[in-house]
Scaffold this active site. Structure first.
Site, mmCIF file in Angstrom:
data_model
loop_
_atom_site.group_PDB
_atom_site.id
_atom_site.type_symbol
_atom_site.label_atom_id
_atom_site.label_comp_id
_atom_site.label_asym_id
_atom_site.label_seq_id
_atom_site.Cartn_x
_atom_site.Cartn_y
_atom_site.Cartn_z
ATOM 1 N N HIS A 185 2.030 -7.100 7.275
ATOM 2 C CA HIS A 185 2.677 -7.258 8.582
ATOM 3 C C HIS A 185 1.669 -7.871 9.555
ATOM 4 O O HIS A 185 0.581 -7.337 9.729
ATOM 5 C CB HIS A 185 3.148 -5.908 9.122
ATOM 6 C CG HIS A 185 4.152 -5.216 8.260
ATOM 7 N ND1 HIS A 185 5.430 -5.709 8.064
ATOM 8 C CD2 HIS A 185 4.086 -4.080 7.540
ATOM 9 C CE1 HIS A 185 6.102 -4.895 7.267
ATOM 10 N NE2 HIS A 185 5.306 -3.895 6.926
ATOM 11 N N ARG B 213 -4.529 -4.242 2.750
ATOM 12 C CA ARG B 213 -3.144 -4.158 2.274
ATOM 13 C C ARG B 213 -2.687 -5.579 1.998
ATOM 14 O O ARG B 213 -2.473 -6.371 2.924
ATOM 15 C CB ARG B 213 -2.209 -3.481 3.267
ATOM 16 C CG ARG B 213 -0.767 -3.486 2.725
ATOM 17 C CD ARG B 213 0.129 -2.457 3.338
ATOM 18 N NE ARG B 213 0.488 -2.766 4.719
ATOM 19 C CZ ARG B 213 1.320 -2.027 5.456
ATOM 20 N NH1 ARG B 213 1.870 -0.935 4.939
ATOM 21 N NH2 ARG B 213 1.579 -2.361 6.703
ATOM 22 N N ASP C 149 -12.554 -9.985 -4.453
ATOM 23 C CA ASP C 149 -13.652 -10.945 -4.590
ATOM 24 C C ASP C 149 -14.388 -11.153 -3.271
ATOM 25 O O ASP C 149 -15.601 -11.392 -3.250
ATOM 26 C CB ASP C 149 -13.128 -12.296 -5.085
ATOM 27 C CG ASP C 149 -12.624 -12.254 -6.516
ATOM 28 O OD1 ASP C 149 -12.985 -11.312 -7.247
ATOM 29 O OD2 ASP C 149 -11.853 -13.159 -6.900
ATOM 30 N N GLU D 117 7.155 4.278 -0.954
ATOM 31 C CA GLU D 117 7.908 4.149 0.291
ATOM 32 C C GLU D 117 9.392 3.895 0.067
ATOM 33 O O GLU D 117 10.046 3.232 0.877
ATOM 34 C CB GLU D 117 7.289 3.049 1.174
ATOM 35 C CG GLU D 117 6.919 1.778 0.452
ATOM 36 C CD GLU D 117 6.100 0.831 1.314
ATOM 37 O OE1 GLU D 117 6.117 0.962 2.547
ATOM 38 O OE2 GLU D 117 5.442 -0.059 0.750
ATOM 39 N N ASP E 150 9.290 3.367 5.973
ATOM 40 C CA ASP E 150 10.195 2.795 4.979
ATOM 41 C C ASP E 150 10.832 3.879 4.119
ATOM 42 O O ASP E 150 11.997 3.757 3.718
ATOM 43 C CB ASP E 150 9.454 1.792 4.101
ATOM 44 C CG ASP E 150 9.213 0.469 4.815
ATOM 45 O OD1 ASP E 150 10.032 0.118 5.685
ATOM 46 O OD2 ASP E 150 8.231 -0.210 4.515
#
Length: 251
Positions: free
Chosen positions: A42, A67, A81, A147, A174
């Site tokens: 988001h 995330r 990485d 979720e 959610d």
């Protein structure tokens, strides 16, 4: 390290970062938070800004868990990485998705994470790869988000398939929507479902995490044995601080 603190039974508290500027991480790192979630699901954070944010986190000595936008092996590998302390993968609902996440985030023998060669995480090739891969598997936090109602129903199988998963993180917004009670965070059905998830996860010896919409709920979640909690986010802290000042000035 974050993963070792969880294994030792410690409770850690972090927040979400959506403003794509390194200064925000530097400021939040001085607040006493234990970690930061860099949120690519988001908000406007892309891979180039994530690179700068992870550098700021490294310089500020605060673990940054990314995330990723979804279950994509390239996205998961890129975040690791570039030096993320771990990844949190959203919307994991099924056993096969759990297996995919493990495969993307872990090197052999736990998974099949892409071998990048010279990158920040392995000292740009200055470390022996076998030693680095083993260290990465040992120290990198892999968190999967629970979720949805479907994920709750599949949780037993996901826990069994997710032996290399460190943390199952509950997304209450959610999840509440999936249960038909959107954003009613104090609803008994949601709290009972969270308690059920926490109990199952903890029974396997793994850590459970959650986002706490309020300080009161955070304390309630701690009482359920939740070790890993996020509170607010950078925009929320900024907004709250500004509103508090205006309230004082206009009061």
């Amino acid at each position: 390290m974050l993963k070792q603190r969880l294994a030792a039974g410690e409770t850690v508290v972090g927040t979400w970062l959506r403003i794509p500027h390194p200064t925000v991480i530097e400021v939040l790192a001085k607040s006493g938070l234990d970690f930061i979630h860099v949120d690519m699901e988001h908000g406007p954070i892309g891979i180039e800004s994530m690179d700068r944010l992870l550098l700021a986190a490294k310089g500020s000595r605060i673990p940054a868990v990314v995330r990723v936008p979804g279950l994509d092996a390239t996205g998961i590998g890129s975040a690791l990485d570039l030096g993320a302390a771990g990844v949190i993968v959203p919307r994991i609902n099924r056993i096969e998705e759990t297996v995919q996440a493990v495969r993307a985030a872990r090197y052999y023998p736990c998974g099949e994470r892409g071998v990048a060669g010279d990158c920040r995480a392995n000292g740009y090739g200055t470390e022996d790869f076998a030693a680095y891969a083993a260290e990465s598997n040992r120290n990198t936090l892999l968190a999967l988000q629970i979720e949805s109602k479907e994920a709750v129903e599949q949780l037993d199988g996901m826990l069994e398939a997710g032996d290399a998963v460190d943390l199952f993180f509950i997304g209450p917004a959610d999840l509440s929507q999936s249960l038909g009670i959107p954003c009613r965070f104090d609803h008994p059905l949601l709290l009972d479902t969270i308690r059920q998830i926490a109990g199952k996860v903890r029974s396997t010896g793994k850590a459970v995490g959650i986002h706490a919409p309020t300080a009161e709920l955070a304390r309630e979640f701690f009482g359920m044995g939740v070790q890993y909690v996020t509170v607010s986010f950078d925009i929320g802290f900024l907004s709250t601080g500004a509103k508090e000042w205006m309230k004082k000035l206009n009061g």
